[in-house]
Design a protein around this motif. Structure first.
Motif, short mmCIF file in Angstrom:
data_model
loop_
_atom_site.label_atom_id
_atom_site.label_comp_id
_atom_site.label_asym_id
_atom_site.label_seq_id
_atom_site.Cartn_x
_atom_site.Cartn_y
_atom_site.Cartn_z
N LYS A 43 0.62 -1.31 -0.05
CA LYS A 43 0.01 0.05 0.02
C LYS A 43 0.85 1.34 0.06
N ILE A 44 0.18 2.52 -0.33
CA ILE A 44 0.96 3.57 -0.37
C ILE A 44 0.36 4.77 0.69
N THR A 45 1.16 5.25 1.41
CA THR A 45 0.76 6.37 2.21
C THR A 45 1.29 7.68 2.22
N VAL A 46 0.57 8.66 2.07
CA VAL A 46 1.29 9.95 1.79
C VAL A 46 1.32 10.89 2.68
N HIS A 47 2.39 11.61 3.22
CA HIS A 47 2.68 12.34 4.17
C HIS A 47 3.15 13.81 4.08
N THR A 165 -2.47 15.29 11.88
CA THR A 165 -3.30 15.90 10.92
C THR A 165 -2.41 15.62 9.45
N CYS A 166 -1.53 15.02 9.55
CA CYS A 166 -0.45 14.61 8.45
C CYS A 166 -1.46 13.83 7.26
N PRO A 167 -1.34 14.41 6.05
CA PRO A 167 -0.51 15.08 5.48
C PRO A 167 -0.75 16.54 5.30
N GLY A 168 -1.67 16.96 6.28
CA GLY A 168 -1.92 18.66 6.09
C GLY A 168 -3.15 18.67 5.53
N ASP A 169 -4.01 19.64 5.69
CA ASP A 169 -5.20 19.94 5.43
C ASP A 169 -5.36 20.26 3.63
#
Ligand SMILES: [Zn+2]
Length: 192
Positions: A43-47, A165-169
């Protein structure tokens, strides 16, 4: 432009998978990582990095070098930078930790099996532009192809953790409205 033969061959073999150039660690003077737990990304997770803002005029490479120095130092004792791929505010993509090793986190989720893509800077305060959105969706499509990951397996850090709250609003808004997964799905269909 003069293109040496070798890089022509390289770019030909790259074409199948990679549309986004990932600059090697040497570009930001990164040191080699220490041995660490192996995994294969499923899987891929964005930060985002969080913390300090980073503009196009700031030195993204130096920022990344500082993250590595801090992370591998006494504060965290990590094997390398916590993320596998990093995106600078100008759209440059930089190599991080070996993708076949598990990443790191300060929160409660287990990053085993996650390919971690991180935007340098703070996207609670800064915003993606069209160029960055294109780099992100192209890079995600590349990685989906490389590891045989379905676009449905792309999410963000806050989807896995209540502590951040990562990856930011701003980045999150493009996941919340389904834009990112839709774009990546479209790009993958075109490549078949
Ligand atoms: Zn994160």
């Amino acid at each position: 432009m003069f293109i040496p033969k070798q890089s022509v061959a390289q770019s030909k073999s790259m074409k199948k998978v990679d549309t986004v150039k990932v600059l090697p660690k040497s570009e930001w003077k990164g040191v080699a990582g220490r041995p660490y737990k192996q995994h294969v990304p499923v899987k891929i997770t964005v930060h985002h990095e969080g913390g300090k803002l980073l503009t196009i005029n700031d030195d993204a490479r130096q920022r990344l070098k500082n993250i590595q120095t801090w992370g591998m130092g006494p504060d965290r004792k990590w094997a390398d930078v916590p993320y596998h791929l990093l995106i600078a505010p100008d759209g440059t993509v930089l190599e991080g930790r070996n993708p076949l090793t598990v990443g790191e986190t300060n929160t409660e989720y287990d990053p085993t099996g996650h390919l971690l893509i991180c935007f340098l800077g703070n996207y609670n305060q800064q915003k993606l532009d069209d160029k960055l959105l294109k780099v992100l969706t192209d890079l995600l499509a590349d990685q989906c192809m490389k590891y045989g990951i379905s676009p449905k397996e792309i999410s963000t850090h806050r989807d896995h953790s209540t502590q951040t709250t990562c990856p930011g609003d701003d980045i999150y808004s493009y996941f919340a409205n389904g834009y990112i997964v839709k774009q990546v799905t479209k790009k993958l269909k075109k490549r078949q």
